[in-house]
Scaffold this active site. Structure first.
Site, PDB file in Angstrom:
ATOM      1  N   VAL A  72      17.998 -42.911  40.160  1.00 43.70           N
ATOM      2  CA  VAL A  72      18.865 -43.140  39.003  1.00 43.70           C
ATOM      3  C   VAL A  72      19.033 -44.643  38.829  1.00 43.70           C
ATOM      4  CG1 VAL A  72      21.131 -42.714  37.985  1.00 43.70           C
ATOM      5  CG2 VAL A  72      20.049 -40.964  39.419  1.00 43.70           C
ATOM      6  N   GLY A  83      20.704 -40.168  30.972  1.00 48.06           N
ATOM      7  CA  GLY A  83      20.518 -39.700  32.337  1.00 48.06           C
ATOM      8  C   GLY A  83      21.727 -39.006  32.921  1.00 48.06           C
ATOM      9  N   LYS A  84      22.529 -38.338  32.132  1.00 46.65           N
ATOM     10  CA  LYS A  84      23.719 -37.650  32.664  1.00 46.65           C
ATOM     11  C   LYS A  84      23.320 -36.473  33.557  1.00 46.65           C
ATOM     12  CE  LYS A  84      25.352 -36.935  28.496  1.00 46.65           C
ATOM     13  NZ  LYS A  84      24.418 -37.745  27.675  1.00 46.65           N
ATOM     14  N   THR A  85      22.344 -35.705  33.125  1.00 47.39           N
ATOM     15  CA  THR A  85      21.901 -34.563  33.937  1.00 47.39           C
ATOM     16  C   THR A  85      21.249 -35.042  35.230  1.00 47.39           C
ATOM     17  OG1 THR A  85      21.533 -33.294  31.907  1.00 47.39           O
ATOM     18  CG2 THR A  85      20.492 -32.483  33.916  1.00 47.39           C
ATOM     19  N   GLU A 136       6.144 -60.530   3.700  1.00 44.49           N
ATOM     20  CA  GLU A 136       6.257 -60.542   5.161  1.00 44.49           C
ATOM     21  C   GLU A 136       6.121 -61.960   5.718  1.00 44.49           C
ATOM     22  OE1 GLU A 136       7.308 -57.971   6.586  1.00 44.49           O
ATOM     23  OE2 GLU A 136       7.006 -56.587   4.919  1.00 44.49           O
ATOM     24  N   HIS A 187       9.620 -63.545   5.654  1.00 42.09           N
ATOM     25  CA  HIS A 187      10.443 -63.154   6.802  1.00 42.09           C
ATOM     26  C   HIS A 187      10.012 -63.909   8.057  1.00 42.09           C
ATOM     27  CE1 HIS A 187      12.623 -60.030   4.772  1.00 42.09           C
ATOM     28  NE2 HIS A 187      11.540 -59.289   4.505  1.00 42.09           N
TER      29      HIS A 187
END
Length: 710
Positions: free
Chosen positions: A272, A315-317, A532, A535
């Site tokens: 993790v 990445g909670k699980t 472009e 920019h």
């Protein structure tokens, strides 16, 4: 031809009666005529003689009344009182009475006429003597003759009135008979219509009966097939219903969670990355699961529940599995959407089964993903019932009820914490709230290293550059990027994943899939190249910009619908942004429209700057309303709801500040590109030639060097 037989019997009877009355009236009217005829015949029978003698004899007969009829009327006797006349009385005339009174009333007035005195003699008075005396004593009396037709006036009036009365009675009787006849005819007509309808109905019934008999014959012929189809339909319906019921009962009894033994869990804390703070909070949970007696000895209580909040893909699980893997305990996984069914009470039953299973294998970790679908705010609207909240009520009871939760830790994950019910967020249920954020630069580098270890890659890959160019990427995004790079290497026949493969995968995620060819219209391509290039030059010349040019292309990308794209990457990891950096972002957004105006003129600008102007307006509004960067309005913050309550003057001040920021940025970009017009044209020509340029190639073109590609 009219005939009495041809009409109704009632009418024939009335006509016969009417005919009889007419005949009677005719007989009465001709009676006097017959009397006068008898008198004339009597005079003829007396023969010829002296006229005077005949007259005397006639008067004698009249006076003696020997030959006079018994029913002689007053009018017929009237000539006796009249004077002599030489006129002949016809059969259709008579001599009027001496006075109008007697003519009118039929008798004489005694006051007006005085009779002559009579001479009384002993001898028999002869008619001649009467005539002589009448001449002596008769006074002059006016006489006139009236022509008569038929009987006298009185008799005629009586006859006429009687006839009219009879006629009137007969007409009234005839009208009544005709009315009855009309009523009878209408009744017979209605009866005829009714009979006709009945006859038609009988005909229809006969035809319907015929058709029914034919249908019955057809049914009899196909009795086997017609009986088999309904039976087969009923059997099929019963089978389908039985299958539905069985499937429903099985789904009701089936478990909606999966139990993973500790031997099957391979994740550790070392796997993790990018969430060091969250891992430190979970270390205490791991220690409790490994040695609960040490905590119980001092009276410490481990949290019953932990809520992991963060965006999808962080990445909670994996963190929950890593906790179970570090502690060496079983892991029970369930999704919040799997508890609810159409049957009332199913969700609560599944919650009880889940917790009973956890108590049997405790200590363990119960992980419920997307808990917001299970524990959202309870409502009491017309569209929901109390049964819809039974699942949440059961979960609340299991977390903080009479039953023990020793050795069981509930870890719930969601990306919508604001919709959860307050009852489940209170202490005693989900005690700890841990926020899992997107990985920072260091975390992205570690995540790249972790996933690159799973594929064969070139050791020369610049992981730091990849981490810088993927700001905002989650662990799931980086995993997908590495996998797409490996697919690209395999399609190209390469044995190793190199930097080009990773850049290809990154551009595909950021900008979408690249088209193989550019737009066939060269005028459009030239306009896109100028846009472009504007920019790019503004981004390279701005000293305060937080990002630098990464790549520019005039090929359309699938991720956005623009004809070209200029990709900027942050120079360093950004945690906040200054006012100068935001003004630089405004200048970069204005670069494309300003470049078109300088090269083509104000009337030839295109719609390609739509997204640029939209982004610039959003930045300017945030500077004025959210970040307090306006010199006029100060540090006050305005929300969208506040705008509805502001006065027109305050709204105008906000609009003026936003417009001022945009116009100032437009003027700065125009001044810069006007000075760099040659470089603008040169860079656009390079884009027309190479279609796609990276930062190094852009520098070479601006320096006048030739771009070398292998």
């Amino acid at each position: 031809m009219f005939s009495i037989v041809s009409i109704q019997p009632q009418v024939a009877t009335a006509l016969k009666q009417f005919s009889l009355i007419l005949q009677g009236t005719r007989a009465l009217s001709t009676e006097n005529w017959s009397r006068q005829k008898r008198c004339r015949n009597l005079q003829r029978r007396r023969g010829k003689g002296d006229a005077h003698t005949a007259q005397v004899n006639f008067l004698d007969d009249i006076l003696t009344l020997s030959q006079h009829p018994e029913n002689l009327s007053v009018q017929e006797l009237s000539p006796l009182s009249c004077g002599p006349t030489n006129r002949r009385l016809g059969s259709d005339s008579y001599v009027s009475t001496p006075t109008f009174f007697e003519n009118k009333h039929g008798f004489e007035e005694l006051n007006l006429i005085k009779p002559a005195p009579l001479i009384l003699t002993s001898c028999r008075t002869t008619p001649s003597f009467l005539l002589r005396t009448s001449r002596l004593h008769h006074s002059s009396i006016r006489q006139f003759y009236i022509r008569r037709e038929g009987p006298s006036d009185l008799e005629k009036d009586d006859f006429e009135q009687q006839g009219l009365k009879e006629m009137k009675k007969m007409v009234e009787g005839q009208n009544s008979v005709l009315k009855e006849l009309a009523d009878l005819s209408s009744q017979r007509l209605s009866q005829s219509k009714h009979l006709l309808k009945q006859q038609q109905l009988r005909n229809l019934q006969e035809k319907y009966a015929t058709l029914l008999s034919q249908v019955k014959d057809i049914k009899v012929k196909n009795s086997t097939l017609s009986n088999a189809i309904p039976v087969f339909t009923y059997i099929t319906a019963i089978i389908v219903l039985a299958i539905i019921i069985i499937h429903t009962m099985e789904s009701k009894k089936s478990k909606t969670f999966s139990v993973v033994s500790k031997e099957m869990i391979q994740e550790k804390f070392s796997d993790v990355h990018g969430m060091d703070e969250a891992k430190e909070d979970m270390i205490d949970v791991v220690k409790f699961l490994q040695n609960p007696e040490a905590f119980n000895h001092v009276g410490a209580k481990i949290p019953k529940g932990i809520l992991l909040e963060g965006p999808p893909g962080v990445g909670k699980t994996m963190l929950a599995r890593a906790v179970a893997g570090e502690a060496g305990v079983p892991f029970i996984f369930a999704s919040g959407s799997e508890f609810e069914e159409i049957w009332v009470g199913v969700g609560a039953t599944r919650v009880r089964e889940l917790m009973e299973t956890a108590r049997k294998i405790a200590p363990c970790i119960v992980f419920i993903d997307e808990i917001d679908s299970l524990a959202s705010n309870r409502t009491h609207s017309l569209y929901t019932t109390e049964a819809a909240n039974q699942t949440l009520n059961q979960l609340l009871t299991e977390l903080d009820g009479f039953k023990s939760m020793n050795g069981i830790i509930l870890i719930a994950a969601t990306n919508r914490k604001e919709v959860l019910d307050p009852a489940i967020l209170r202490p005693g249920r989900l005690d700890m709230h841990i926020t899992v954020q997107r990985p920072d630069l260091k975390g992205r580098e570690e995540i790249f290293k972790q996933y690159l270890r799973k594929v064969k890659h070139d050791p020369k890959i610049n992981i730091t550059h990849l981490a810088l160019s993927t700001r905002g990427f989650t662990g799931a995004d980086i995993s997908s990027m590495v996998n797409q790079a490996a697919l690209k290497a395999a399609n190209d026949g390469q044995t190793l994943v190199n930097m080009n493969h990773l850049n290809f995968a990154k551009d595909k995620i950021l900008m979408g899939s690249e088209k193989k060819t550019r737009t066939p219209d060269e005028e459009v391509n030239w306009s896109t190249a100028i846009h472009e290039a504007g920019h790019t030059l503004i981004g390279m010349e701005s000293r305060t910009a937080s990002m630098h040019v990464y790549k520019v292309t005039i090929k359309s990308r699938g991720g956005n619908h623009s004809l070209g794209h200029t990709q900027f990457l942050p120079k360093t990891e950004l945690y906040d942004e200054s006012r100068a950096q935001m003004l630089a972002d405004l200048d970069i957004c204005m670069g494309g429209r300003v470049a078109e105006e300088i090269i083509f003129g104000a009337n030839e600008v295109t719609t390609g700057a739509h997204s640029d102007l939209k982004t610039a307006t959003s930045i300017a509004k945030d500077m004025v309303m959210r970040y307090g960067m306006s010199e006029v309005l100060g540090t006050r913050v305005y929300s969208e709801k506040d705008l509805q309550m502001l006065s027109p003057k305050a709204k105008k001040e906000i609009d003026d500040e936003v417009n001022k920021l945009l116009q100032d940025s437009y003027n700065r970009a125009k001044d810069l590109l006007t000075k760099k017009k040659d470089q603008l044209t040169k860079l656009a020509e390079g884009l027309m030639k190479y279609e796609t340029l990276d930062m190094e190639e852009v520098r070479q073109i601006l320096e006048g060097k030739e771009v070398v590609r292998t």
